[in-house]
Design an enzyme around this catalytic site. Sequence first.
Site, PDB file in Angstrom:
ATOM      1  N   SER A  99     -16.118-136.478  22.170  1.00  0.00           N
ATOM      2  CA  SER A  99     -16.115-137.615  23.078  1.00  0.00           C
ATOM      3  C   SER A  99     -17.136-138.620  22.570  1.00  0.00           C
ATOM      4  O   SER A  99     -18.010-138.291  21.761  1.00  0.00           O
ATOM      5  CB  SER A  99     -16.429-137.175  24.515  1.00  0.00           C
ATOM      6  N   GLU A 154     -19.599-142.265  23.594  1.00  0.00           N
ATOM      7  CA  GLU A 154     -20.185-143.113  24.624  1.00  0.00           C
ATOM      8  C   GLU A 154     -20.340-144.539  24.120  1.00  0.00           C
ATOM      9  O   GLU A 154     -20.755-144.767  22.983  1.00  0.00           O
ATOM     10  CB  GLU A 154     -21.553-142.561  25.027  1.00  0.00           C
ATOM     11  N   HIS A 202     -20.384-144.247  33.966  1.00  0.00           N
ATOM     12  CA  HIS A 202     -21.616-143.625  34.444  1.00  0.00           C
ATOM     13  C   HIS A 202     -21.930-144.143  35.844  1.00  0.00           C
ATOM     14  O   HIS A 202     -21.739-145.332  36.127  1.00  0.00           O
ATOM     15  CB  HIS A 202     -22.786-143.976  33.522  1.00  0.00           C
ATOM     16  N   GLY A 259     -30.678-141.585  36.659  1.00  0.00           N
ATOM     17  CA  GLY A 259     -31.013-142.905  36.155  1.00  0.00           C
ATOM     18  C   GLY A 259     -32.509-143.128  36.099  1.00  0.00           C
ATOM     19  O   GLY A 259     -33.292-142.366  36.661  1.00  0.00           O
ATOM     20  N   ASP A 260     -32.903-144.174  35.406  1.00  0.00           N
ATOM     21  CA  ASP A 260     -34.318-144.525  35.257  1.00  0.00           C
ATOM     22  C   ASP A 260     -34.651-145.679  36.181  1.00  0.00           C
ATOM     23  O   ASP A 260     -33.877-146.623  36.331  1.00  0.00           O
ATOM     24  CB  ASP A 260     -34.623-144.921  33.810  1.00  0.00           C
ATOM     25  N   ALA A 283     -29.744-136.344  41.024  1.00  0.00           N
ATOM     26  CA  ALA A 283     -28.339-136.312  40.638  1.00  0.00           C
ATOM     27  C   ALA A 283     -27.533-135.296  41.444  1.00  0.00           C
ATOM     28  O   ALA A 283     -26.342-135.504  41.704  1.00  0.00           O
ATOM     29  CB  ALA A 283     -28.208-136.028  39.140  1.00  0.00           C
ATOM     30  N   HIS A 301     -36.570-133.014  30.560  1.00  0.00           N
ATOM     31  CA  HIS A 301     -36.614-134.416  30.968  1.00  0.00           C
ATOM     32  C   HIS A 301     -38.052-134.923  30.834  1.00  0.00           C
ATOM     33  O   HIS A 301     -38.995-134.214  31.191  1.00  0.00           O
ATOM     34  CB  HIS A 301     -36.134-134.555  32.415  1.00  0.00           C
ATOM     35  N   LYS A 337     -27.852-129.316  39.993  1.00  0.00           N
ATOM     36  CA  LYS A 337     -26.858-130.392  39.971  1.00  0.00           C
ATOM     37  C   LYS A 337     -25.512-129.920  39.406  1.00  0.00           C
ATOM     38  O   LYS A 337     -24.463-130.400  39.837  1.00  0.00           O
ATOM     39  CB  LYS A 337     -27.381-131.621  39.226  1.00  0.00           C
ATOM     40  N   PHE A 383     -35.908-145.421  20.951  1.00  0.00           N
ATOM     41  CA  PHE A 383     -35.065-144.690  21.903  1.00  0.00           C
ATOM     42  C   PHE A 383     -35.675-143.330  22.218  1.00  0.00           C
ATOM     43  O   PHE A 383     -35.725-142.901  23.369  1.00  0.00           O
ATOM     44  CB  PHE A 383     -33.661-144.471  21.327  1.00  0.00           C
ATOM     45  N   HIS A 415     -20.581-134.780  21.831  1.00  0.00           N
ATOM     46  CA  HIS A 415     -20.507-136.077  22.504  1.00  0.00           C
ATOM     47  C   HIS A 415     -21.399-137.051  21.724  1.00  0.00           C
ATOM     48  O   HIS A 415     -22.617-136.857  21.644  1.00  0.00           O
ATOM     49  CB  HIS A 415     -20.996-135.954  23.950  1.00  0.00           C
TER      50      HIS A 415
END
Length: 279
Positions: free
Chosen positions: A11, A13, A72, A103-104, A118, A144, A160, A211, A261
């Site tokens: 997949s 993105e 998303h 999300g941020d 989430a 995270h 989640k 990033f 992905h």
Amino acid sequence: MSTQEHPLGISFEFFPPNTDVGREKLKSARDTLAERRPRFFSVTYGAGGSTQARTLHTVNAVRESGITTAPHLSCIGSEKAQMRDLLARYREEGIDSLVALRGDLPSGMGGIGEFRYANELVEFIREETGDHFEIAVAGYPESHPQAPSFDRDLENFARKVKAGANLAITQYFFSADAYFHFVDRARALGVEAPIVPGIMPITNYTKLARFSDACGADIPRWIRKQLEAYGDDSESIAAFGEDVVSRLCQRLLDGGAPGLHFYTLNQAAPSLKILDNLA
């Protein structure tokens, strides 16, 4: 690479472009990647009205390829009434796959909205729409960046997924061992859903470092040092990155990963070069 060998295949993105040039670039990447018959495309989301509108526009543009496309959804800044309307809109548009994220929190935003985590978003989607949507959530093999501990992050991840997710897609990483350790620990907590590794092709060291610092993805020292040594030699960076990430992907698939992905940054060639190197 034969996608039939792996249950979830591949997949890709994309992100919503904000210029005409960007939209043409995305269309070209979409058409090229669609030829590989991926299981789905996903389109990233930003909080706020204009970016939400761009997401839906981009989702519909990407769907013209005939490939299932998953927008998303983010908890940040979202209210239940707004999310209910958005889910209804997606159903009307014939969209049946989503990526649900916390999300941020953007700088300057006062509150995070009615969804804190989430798992609450996943639960809400299931309560509102039943099994209409296939839901993917995020996983963090290296934890995270805002998690207080690895164990706490794993518990949140399990929560989640069990809230109703069909699969998980991980943050990108460059250590296969980190992925396998994460999967083993998640399985021990009762997570049964497929955990698909997220893959970031390496084409630009400066962007990659930025990033990675922002999202908590570790670039191993040996990779950093080699990329630094190449300086502005973009061809050497791309060739080295292709080799490193291709080896990573092969090891992941050989070790039982259910698919791959790719975070494309709206480019087709880097991901395709990696795929073509896989057995």
